[in-house]
Design a protein around this motif. Structure first.
Motif, mmCIF file in Angstrom:
data_model
loop_
_atom_site.group_PDB
_atom_site.id
_atom_site.type_symbol
_atom_site.label_atom_id
_atom_site.label_comp_id
_atom_site.label_asym_id
_atom_site.label_seq_id
_atom_site.Cartn_x
_atom_site.Cartn_y
_atom_site.Cartn_z
ATOM 1 N N CYS A 18 -6.295 -1.826 0.156
ATOM 2 C CA CYS A 18 -5.648 -2.054 1.440
ATOM 3 C C CYS A 18 -6.701 -2.224 2.530
ATOM 4 C CB CYS A 18 -4.737 -0.878 1.769
ATOM 5 S SG CYS A 18 -3.973 -1.031 3.398
ATOM 6 N N CYS A 30 -5.647 0.639 5.717
ATOM 7 C CA CYS A 30 -5.938 2.076 5.646
ATOM 8 C C CYS A 30 -6.986 2.421 4.599
ATOM 9 C CB CYS A 30 -4.663 2.869 5.381
ATOM 10 S SG CYS A 30 -4.158 2.826 3.655
ATOM 11 N N CYS A 79 0.808 -1.221 0.000
ATOM 12 C CA CYS A 79 0.000 0.000 0.000
ATOM 13 C C CYS A 79 0.848 1.281 0.000
ATOM 14 C CB CYS A 79 -0.908 -0.021 1.225
ATOM 15 S SG CYS A 79 -1.806 1.515 1.485
ATOM 16 N N CYS A 108 0.107 3.053 3.804
ATOM 17 C CA CYS A 108 0.517 2.455 5.079
ATOM 18 C C CYS A 108 1.457 1.264 4.922
ATOM 19 C CB CYS A 108 -0.716 2.042 5.881
ATOM 20 S SG CYS A 108 -1.478 0.531 5.279
HETATM 21 ZN ZN LIG Z 1 -2.827 0.968 3.469
#
Ligand SMILES: [Zn+2]
Ligand SMILES: [Zn+2]
Length: 318
Positions: free
Chosen positions: A225, A228, A190, A193
């Motif tokens: 993701c 997040c 990601c 994050c």
């Molecule tokens: Zn993420």
């Protein structure tokens, strides 16, 4: 873009098609719904807004994306401890419904809900989580009656709404992140994050509504993701986990009969898999976290074939 379904709407669709999953989906639904609700609530929180603004510096974002470094990796979370604590208060009772979590519930409460140590513990665990700092998580778990793996898992769950609130503030009006512009982000993890994706999807063709011409033929792959909530484009013939690329790298596993575009994409190199949905083969715009849960029957097939999930979730973690 059609409006995205809620957790409950997506799960109701899945239950109608797969009644055998009803009991287990109903059991997990409150967890996902509460996370989504908290993320929405926190998006308007002043400290979350200030944090998002601070990391949003365009030059810094572009530079990080080009270097393949997640936006929040190595960043201090000071000021967000209260938000993490708020999520823990609401989510831990739900998480403790999971059998594997019951024996740890006192230790988890003690960890996340100590007002005097909010900054040290809640902010520390968020930082370690996003920076992939296993040693840091281990240190935080030590002496608190928690195995590092359990703390990691619970922290991912509790911190997620805070991260989602931050991510939602980074998106433009079309719901696109700056990392998708000019194909800047090329990694399988990601861009915000650093977590591996929980589900992927192939998009539909898109019409530019103002000019009525086709701006995208559809079939592009995006990864989502589960931590997040960010989404990013990724090459269809590459593995997000090991980075191997080629025409014989990614294979599909799908049910016979009407699969509604649902399948697992798995890597012949490292045998990791990611649930994927081809939106061209179904109606509506599913809630991606709920759909990842709704595809758990494929997790079971994958486990029998000795494949491993790219990212563990509460339904395939213990
Ligand atoms: Zn993420
Ligand atoms: Zn691989």
């Amino acid at each position: 873009m059609a409006s995205r379904q809620t957790v409950s709407q997506t799960l109701a669709d899945v239950m109608a098609r797969r009644p055998a999953l009803k009991t287990v989906l109903r059991a997990f639904e409150p967890l996902l719904s509460a996370q989504a609700e908290l993320a929405g609530q926190l998006a308007d929180d002043a400290r979350v807004a200030a944090f998002a603004l601070a990391v949003q510096d365009e030059g810094r974002q572009t530079e990080r994306a080009r270097q393949g470094i997640a936006l929040l990796a190595g960043i201090g979370f000071s000021g967000l401890g209260e938000a993490v604590r708020l999520c823990a208060e609401r989510l831990l009772p739900l998480l403790n419904e999971l059998e594997a979590m019951k024996p740890r519930q006192d230790a988890l409460r003690a960890f996340f809900l100590q007002p005097s140590k909010t900054a040290e513990l809640c902010e520390g665990v968020a930082e370690a989580l996003v920076s992939g700092d296993e040693g840091g998580l281990g240190n935080l778990a030590q002496g608190r009656g928690l195995e590092p793996a359990v703390l990691h898992f619970a922290a991912g769950f509790v911190v997620a709404p805070v991260l989602r609130a931050v991510t939602s503030r980074l998106l433009d009006d079309d719901g696109q992140g700056p990392w998708d512009k000019q194909g800047m982000w090329k990694e399988g993890f990601c861009p915000v994050c650093g977590a591996l994706p929980v589900i992927g999807w192939l998009d539909r063709s898109r019409l530019d509504e103002k000019n009525a011409f086709l701006v995208g033929g559809g079939g592009k792959k995006h990864l989502h993701c589960g931590l997040c909530g960010a989404a990013w484009q990724f090459r269809r013939n590459a593995c997000p986990a090991c980075g191997k690329e080629g025409n014989d790298v990614v294979e599909f596993l799908r049910e016979s009969g009407a699969a509604h575009g649902e399948r697992l994409d798995w890597c012949t190199g490292c045998r990791s898999y990611c649930p994927t949905v081809d939106l061209r083969e179904r109606e509506g715009d599913p809630h991606m976290d709920a759909l990842a849960l709704g595809m758990m029957h494929l997790d079971m097939v994958a486990a029998r074939r000795k494949l491993r999930p790219l990212r563990r979730s509460f339904w395939n973690a213990f």
